[in-house]
Design a protein around this motif. Structure first.
Motif: not given
Length: 465
Positions: A307-320
């Motif tokens: 979670y710390e190694a990535t960004s919320l934008n990237k998480i949201r992109e992959y969650l769709g």
């Protein structure tokens, strides 16, 4: 029921057993598999192994039969796997070579130092309590003082663990005398220099010794001593077995990359010489078989670090579209605190696949080489740092999340070359294979005695997608 070989993989979160028979015939058989949570929390990994064997017995419909086997083999990454520290002369030369040897053997490196060890370095060593210490330093017949200094500091310490010396051959006898002077000669293993000449790597001898030492000292996880009694073949680090399987495959099908997404780490194994065109501008030598391990990228134990190694934008992109319905940080935290958690609801399955996408993309970006521009009197030139994977023929996915995914292609697509970041030397046109039956590490073990059969079974069970 009696079978030829039972292979156990004792992972950080899951223990898997695979049964094989008729290995001496022209038609070897993969009989079946069993799985259970690895019982590290219970204080005895043997509990998880016995549960996995019982699961396999149910799958084979032999609950009421006695199970016998001629050989039992095992791999392990429980209790943090194989902890190592690496100490060399110059980071870009001998330290890097020693690191490649350690990682390729399946180790997790907890400390890397260049130059003479400091008091702080020794404090860190004492706290880490590694399974193995690797000392390198200097090309053959080159600089001597650093390797001798570090050897004496380690020999004089309270650490009573195996030490591998893989440095300047000119001082190997002196290092041996140092360890004898401190009555620790039994701890010392002398091997050929990992970096004997400028731009020459010689890491395979060190890899072999690392795995031999690991097998003799694999009692770190509670219950492993019982498993050692059951096993009548080798026990090696799980990543080392996956690397062995990858090398067997490379010899048969061509250059490849293997992605192994686990509960605690994400490992990348690449087996390729790279393209001649790009390698002409390579700054430093790279091993044909290279492994990187990312301890902050995992599905369970390392989920908060992910979670710390990535960004919320990237998480949201992959969650769709599922983004707004999920409490993101709480889900990462829950998986960290509950490493045995199995995703069953639609939301949890989607969340796990998003995590696997992050692990794969970040780990691959860290593993691959890069092109860098430099300015010269002749204009802008490009140099290569790291591995060139642009021309590999296959990308192989393994690990529970990829094997069980409904759409593994979505995860593996993140290993591919991207025009938006053309300086990352990622694969351009590979085929994708998935280790659907989760047998790659077992095949790495089996390959020690049956390399042709290991390839034959992988050819049958690795699924192209």
């Amino acid at each position: 029921m009696k079978i030829d070989v039972l292979v156990a993989e004792i992972g950080s979160t899951t223990t898997v057993v695979n049964a094989f028979d008729h290995l001496e015939s022209e038609d070897p058989v993969f009989l079946g598999q069993g799985q259970a949570p690895t019982s590290v929390k219970e204080g005895d990994v043997n509990i998880g192994l016995q549960a996995a064997i019982e699961d396999m017995r149910k799958n084979l419909h032999i609950e009421n039969e006695k199970l016998e086997y001629t050989h039992m083999l095992a791999t392990s990454s429980a209790a943090g796997g194989l902890r190592m520290t690496v100490h060399g002369l110059v980071y870009d030369m001998t330290v890097k070579a020693a690191k490649e040897a350690a990682l390729g053997a399946g180790a997790n490196i907890h400390l890397i130092t260049a130059g003479k060890l400091s008091k702080v370095d020794m404090i860190k060593l004492d706290r880490i309590k590694p399974n193995i210490i690797l000392i390198a330093g200097g090309v053959d017949y080159g600089e001597r003082e650093t390797a001798l200094y570090n050897s004496e500091l380690i020999a004089a310490s309270d650490l009573d663990i195996p030490v591998i010396y893989a440095g300047n051959i000119a001082v190997a006898d002196d290092v041996k005398l140092i360890f004898e002077a401190y009555s620790k000669e039994k701890n010392l293993h002398l091997v050929p220099n990992v970096y004997p000449k400028i731009d020459i790597l010689n890491i395979e001898p060190t890899r072999e010794v690392i795995q031999d030492i690991f097998e003799k000292h694999i009692t770190e996880a509670k219950g492993m001593e019982k498993i050692r009694e059951m096993v009548n073949g080798p026990i090696i680090p799980t990543p080392g077995a996956v690397m062995k399987a990858s090398k067997i495959l490379k010899d048969e099908i061509g250059d490849l990359v293997t992605i192994d997404v686990g509960g605690a780490t994400t490992d990348i194994h690449s087996v390729t010489e790279g393209t001649e065109k790009v390698n002409k501008i390579l700054v430093e030598p790279e091993p044909v078989a290279k492994r990187t391990v990312e301890g902050d990228l995992g599905m369970r134990y390392s989920s908060l670090a992910l979670y710390e190694a990535t960004s919320l934008n990237k998480i949201r992109e992959y969650l769709g579209s599922k983004d707004s319905k999920i409490n993101i940080r709480e889900n990462f935290k829950f998986r960290h605190e509950n490493p045995d958690f199995v995703a069953e609801t639609e939301d949890d399955i989607i969340f796990d696949e998003m995590m696997a996408m992050l692990c794969t993309e970040i780990a691959m970006n860290r593993h691959v080489g890069t092109l860098e521009s430099i300015f010269s009197p002749m204009g802008t030139l490009f140099v290569q740092n790291g591995k060139d994977l642009t021309d590999v023929k296959y990308v192989i996915g393994t690990g529970g999340i990829i094997n069980n995914s409904r759409n593994p292609r979505k995860i593996l697509d993140l290993t591919l070359f991207n025009e938006d970041n053309p300086l990352l030397l990622k694969p351009k046109y590979p085929k994708f294979l998935v280790d659907k039956t989760y047998i790659m590490s077992a095949m790495g073990l089996l390959a020690n005695d049956y390399p042709d059969i290991a390839y034959q079974i992988m050819k049958e069970y690795l699924v192209e997608i």
